[in-house]
Design an enzyme around this catalytic site. Structure first.
Site, PDB file in Angstrom:
ATOM      1  CE  LYS A 238       1.245 -16.842  -3.099  1.00 30.36           C
ATOM      2  NZ  LYS A 238       0.815 -18.271  -3.119  1.00 30.36           N
TER       3      LYS A 238
ATOM      4  CG  ASP B 217      -8.057  -4.800   1.511  1.00 34.35           C
ATOM      5  OD1 ASP B 217      -8.977  -4.405   2.250  1.00 34.35           O
ATOM      6  OD2 ASP B 217      -8.026  -4.581   0.288  1.00 34.35           O
TER       7      ASP B 217
ATOM      8  CE1 TYR C 200      -3.591  -2.528   0.485  1.00 38.24           C
ATOM      9  CE2 TYR C 200      -4.663  -0.493   1.176  1.00 38.24           C
ATOM     10  CZ  TYR C 200      -4.743  -1.801   0.760  1.00 38.24           C
ATOM     11  OH  TYR C 200      -5.971  -2.385   0.615  1.00 38.24           O
TER      12      TYR C 200
ATOM     13  CG  ASP D 140     -13.512  -7.271   2.261  1.00 40.46           C
ATOM     14  OD1 ASP D 140     -13.375  -6.605   3.312  1.00 40.46           O
ATOM     15  OD2 ASP D 140     -13.899  -6.781   1.188  1.00 40.46           O
TER      16      ASP D 140
ATOM     17  CG  ASP E  18      -2.170 -19.708  -1.844  1.00 37.24           C
ATOM     18  OD1 ASP E  18      -1.524 -19.850  -0.783  1.00 37.24           O
ATOM     19  OD2 ASP E  18      -1.860 -20.293  -2.903  1.00 37.24           O
TER      20      ASP E  18
HETATM   21  C1  IPM Z   1     -10.412  -1.432   4.058  1.00 37.13           C
HETATM   22  C2  IPM Z   1     -10.678  -0.759   2.754  1.00 37.13           C
HETATM   23  C3  IPM Z   1      -9.562   0.231   2.483  1.00 37.13           C
HETATM   24  C4  IPM Z   1      -8.291  -0.562   2.243  1.00 37.13           C
HETATM   25  C5  IPM Z   1      -9.824   1.211   1.339  1.00 37.13           C
HETATM   26  C6  IPM Z   1     -11.126   1.967   1.518  1.00 37.13           C
HETATM   27  C7  IPM Z   1      -8.687   2.183   1.183  1.00 37.13           C
HETATM   28  O1  IPM Z   1     -10.832  -1.704   1.752  1.00 37.13           O
HETATM   29  O2  IPM Z   1     -10.285  -0.726   5.069  1.00 37.13           O
HETATM   30  O3  IPM Z   1     -10.338  -2.658   4.080  1.00 37.13           O
HETATM   31  O4  IPM Z   1      -8.027  -1.035   1.144  1.00 37.13           O
HETATM   32  O5  IPM Z   1      -7.544  -0.700   3.212  1.00 37.13           O
HETATM   33 MG    MG Z   2     -10.884  -3.725   2.411  1.00 38.73          MG
END
Ligand code: IPM
Ligand code: MG
Length: 367
Positions: A192, A248, A142, A252, A224
């Site tokens: 990884k 990230d 990032y 999710d 993975d």
């Molecule tokens: C998260 C989001 C952020 C990220 C975005 C909004 C910059 O996806 O907090 O997971 O990628 O970190």
């Molecule tokens: Mg995210």
């Protein structure tokens, strides 16, 4: 009694609506528990861009550095899609993370009993799930240099760099081990190392840190395979520690296992929790949901649970965090559902404010 200072950044989309409910909860603590917060509010994301031409004004950044905790709603929306990359709403959030040095991002994925049917996985795979992902938040791909879109011969090349120093890995690993000590004493580190040097170093450093935490059972997984195991049998995990990008993605996945993204909070902390009060930012895992913004449909629970995390990690009010979390469990057990949680027959959704009302009533009943 004043407990400390809080900067509220509602942001965009459903951010302001869900934050309005948090403000009512904060007021409740002042009135009913004699715990008052010194609250200020400011703009972030698209809302800040509209007013200042930047997604985070310097003044707001300074305020964020001074308060005990920042509470953020959500940023972004289609209105800002065509903005230059450097002023996109997300840059405001990334600046806060980076300049406050919030390297440890705690993302719990917890399945509420009343909602176990919402998962796309079978109920027995998910019931009772309680895992914590610790995502490194201020380094890795990032932020690594070089980055950019460059000319190379007769075409362009997009470049991002995955980069981790030993100390960056060390400090996030320590946060994860500290957390594991307070939970199930199991930590799985994901990278990884089979294809990335940064992964090899990550694995080495985590293994080294483990020597200071002999009680914690450490395992390593390729990220993975980790994603696959999360979908197969998530209850094998207690705490997971991983880098910024894998974190990230994996968070999710973990969030959706619970079936309800509108329920999940997060904390981003600056210094290891065993030490003094860390710099901290709390935010729901969900985004700004522009499609339902302004309609009273949003689920305020993730944002309210983020405030509960603030009570626990920034203000040493673990008992009050328990009280708030229990109030939310009660309301869910009563069958109250915002529109994102529909699926059961014959249930009419409650609005954002009605959900807030119900949680306040459950809080009253807890006294
Ligand atoms: C998260 C989001 C952020 C990220 C975005 C909004 C910059 O996806 O907090 O997971 O990628 O970190
Ligand atoms: Mg995210």
């Amino acid at each position: 009694m004043s407990v400390g200072s809080l900067l509220i950044l509602p942001g965009d989309g459903i951010g302001p609506e869900v934050m309005a409910e948090v403000r009512r909860i904060i007021d409740w603590y002042g009135e009913k528990r004699d715990l008052s917060f010194d609250v200020s509010e400011d703009l972030v994301g698209g809302a800040a861009y509209d007013k200042h031409g930047t997604p985070l004004a310097d003044e707001t950044m300074e305020k964020a550095q001074e308060v005990d905790a920042v509470l953020l709603g959500a940023v972004g929306g289609p209105k800002y899609d065509d903005l230059d990359f450097s002023v996109k709403p997300e840059r405001g959030l990334l600046r806060l993370r980076k300049e406050m040095d919030l390297f440890a991002n705690l993302r719990p994925a917890q399945c509420f009993d009343a909602l176990a049917d919402f998962s796309s996985l079978k109920k027995d795979v998910i019931a009772g799930l309680d895992i914590m992902i610790v995502r490194e938040l201020t380094s890795g791909i990032y932020f690594g240099e070089p980055r950019g879109i460059f000319e190379e011969g007769n075409e362009r090349v997009g470049v991002n760099t995955q980069r981790y120093t030993e100390s960056e890995i060390d400090r996030v690993a320590r946060s994860a081990f500290e957390l594991a000590m307070k939970r199930g004493k199991k930590l799985c580190s994901m990278e990884k190392a089979n294809v990335m040097e940064s992964g090899i170093l990550w694995r080495e450093v985590v293994t080294e840190v483990a020597k200071d935490y002999p009680e914690v059972e450490l395992s390593h997984m390729y990220a993975d395979a980790g994603g696959m195991q999360l979908a197969r049998w998530p209850k094998q995990f207690d705490v997971i520690v991983t880098d910024n990008l894998f974190g990230d993605l994996l968070s999710d996945v973990a969030a959706m296992l619970t079936g309800s993204l509108g329920m999940l909070p997060s904390a981003s902390l600056g210094t290891p929790m065993a030490n003094e009060r860390p710099k901290a930012l709390y935010e729901p895992v969900h985004g700004s949901a522009p499609d339902i913004a302004g309609q009273g449909k949003a689920n305020p629970i993730a944002c309210i649970l983020s405030f509960a995390m603030a009570l626990r990690y920034s203000f040493d009010l673990g008992d009050e965090a328990d009280r708030l979390e229990a109030a939310i469990e009660t309301v869910l057990a009563e069958g109250k559902r915002t529109a994102d949680l529909l699926g059961e027959e014959g249930v009419t959704p409650v609005t954002t404010t009605e959900m807030g009302d119900a949680i306040l009533a459950a809080l009253d009943a807890s006294l």
